[in-house]
Design a protein around this motif. Sequence first.
Motif, short mmCIF file in Angstrom:
data_model
loop_
_atom_site.label_atom_id
_atom_site.label_comp_id
_atom_site.label_asym_id
_atom_site.label_seq_id
_atom_site.Cartn_x
_atom_site.Cartn_y
_atom_site.Cartn_z
N THR A 137 39.63 56.14 -31.01
CA THR A 137 39.82 55.20 -32.12
C THR A 137 39.53 53.80 -31.68
N GLN A 138 40.01 53.43 -30.49
CA GLN A 138 39.79 52.07 -29.99
C GLN A 138 38.31 51.81 -29.78
N THR A 139 37.55 52.80 -29.31
CA THR A 139 36.10 52.63 -29.06
C THR A 139 35.37 52.40 -30.37
N THR A 140 35.75 53.17 -31.40
CA THR A 140 35.09 53.02 -32.71
C THR A 140 35.36 51.65 -33.29
N THR A 141 36.61 51.17 -33.13
CA THR A 141 36.96 49.86 -33.67
C THR A 141 36.18 48.76 -32.96
N GLU A 142 36.06 48.88 -31.67
CA GLU A 142 35.33 47.86 -30.91
C GLU A 142 33.85 47.83 -31.31
N LYS A 143 33.27 49.00 -31.52
CA LYS A 143 31.88 49.04 -31.95
C LYS A 143 31.70 48.40 -33.32
N GLY A 194 33.54 46.10 -34.59
CA GLY A 194 33.69 44.65 -34.43
C GLY A 194 32.44 44.01 -33.89
N ARG A 195 31.83 44.65 -32.92
CA ARG A 195 30.60 44.10 -32.36
C ARG A 195 29.48 44.06 -33.40
N HIS A 196 29.42 45.11 -34.21
CA HIS A 196 28.40 45.14 -35.27
C HIS A 196 28.61 44.01 -36.26
N LYS A 236 30.08 41.11 -35.69
CA LYS A 236 29.71 39.86 -35.03
C LYS A 236 28.19 39.67 -35.00
#
Length: 415
Positions: free
Chosen positions: A11-17, A19-21, A23
Amino acid sequence: MPSSTPPRAATQTTTEKAGRHRKLRWTALVLALILAIIVISPIICTLAVAVAITAGVALGKKTPTFLRFTTPATATRALIISVVVALLSAGMANLVLPRADTTVDEAPVAFAPASPAADDVVAVDEDQQASPTPTETVTPETAEAGTALAALATLEVKGRAPKTGYDRDEFGQRWKDIDRNGCGQRDDVLARDLTGAQKVGRCVVTSGILDDPFTGERIAFERGEDTSSLVQIDHVVPLSDAWQKGAQQLTAHQRETLGNDPLNLLAVDGAANAQKSDSDAATWLPKNTEFRCSYVARQVSVKVAYELWVTQAERDAIERILTGCPAERLLTSDYAADAMAISAEPAAKPSPSVTPAPKPQPTQESKPAPAPAKPADVYYKNCTAAREAGAAPVHVGDPGYAKHLDRDGDGVGCE
């Protein structure tokens, strides 16, 4: 019972991706907006200036404008904001538009400046193009050997002699077959000068096209009683003019050669030939200006070949034309060379120590031979009789020539 909750790490990895998208999208959007603002900054600057002017007018007149600045405070804020926007957009505009006052000369140059000598060379070239150096005029004395202009200097300059004694018959038989090909000179010249010349038999030219040198026009020649005169044979140096400029001193054979020399004969427009008559270059020149160089060069060639002279006015007229075409060549004539060589040979004189033998006196036993019959005594009833006698064709001046044998009136009967 197994749990349906996904692992925390996933879940944390998906959220970070995600967020990067987001940005990246915002960054791309901001960059695109900045680029758009930079590109359209000239337009924004223009609009900001227009707003500033309108706000200034509203403050000055204390009345609302079309932008509805109803209060001084609104107009003041609009004025300040529009000035700031105009300054910023003007700065951005300089990034995409070069300054109007920037020139190539203001840019830094890594090479040494052009030397004054190079500038001087350019200036000289421009002057030469503006005013080209005039070429030296060629004169008869400085003309190249073998040209008509150079030969002009060899002709004697004298006044006209009296026309006394001139007669066409002084130049012998008309259209004599001097090249001995069996054809009269009139037909030889027509065959030479006409394009697509058609003949009856071996000699008589009946039709063809003449590119007339005197007028520059094309003439359809058709032999006939009413059409032959449309194309006439011109003596380039008229015989009357030649008579008054030296031909009186020529022998009968030399004058006959001059009257029939192909060098002195041209097929031309009949009307132009009649207009020329016996004029020289001082009083008549062809209407076709492109032919004048060839025309006067041929006149010089004839006068050189037969040792005739020119008047001063004639020489000046010929020189004026030939200086425009100094390379025009001098023409020669084998017929003239042979005829003039005969008179050049001195007559054999008896040796002073030898007494010439006395002429024998006629006696009763030796009577002089009877004189031959005169040409007038010969008569041919028709061309058949002339051919049977071996006399055809019969030329003007030949024994037996008569008009009933020469139906086309060209001086040659039973052609």
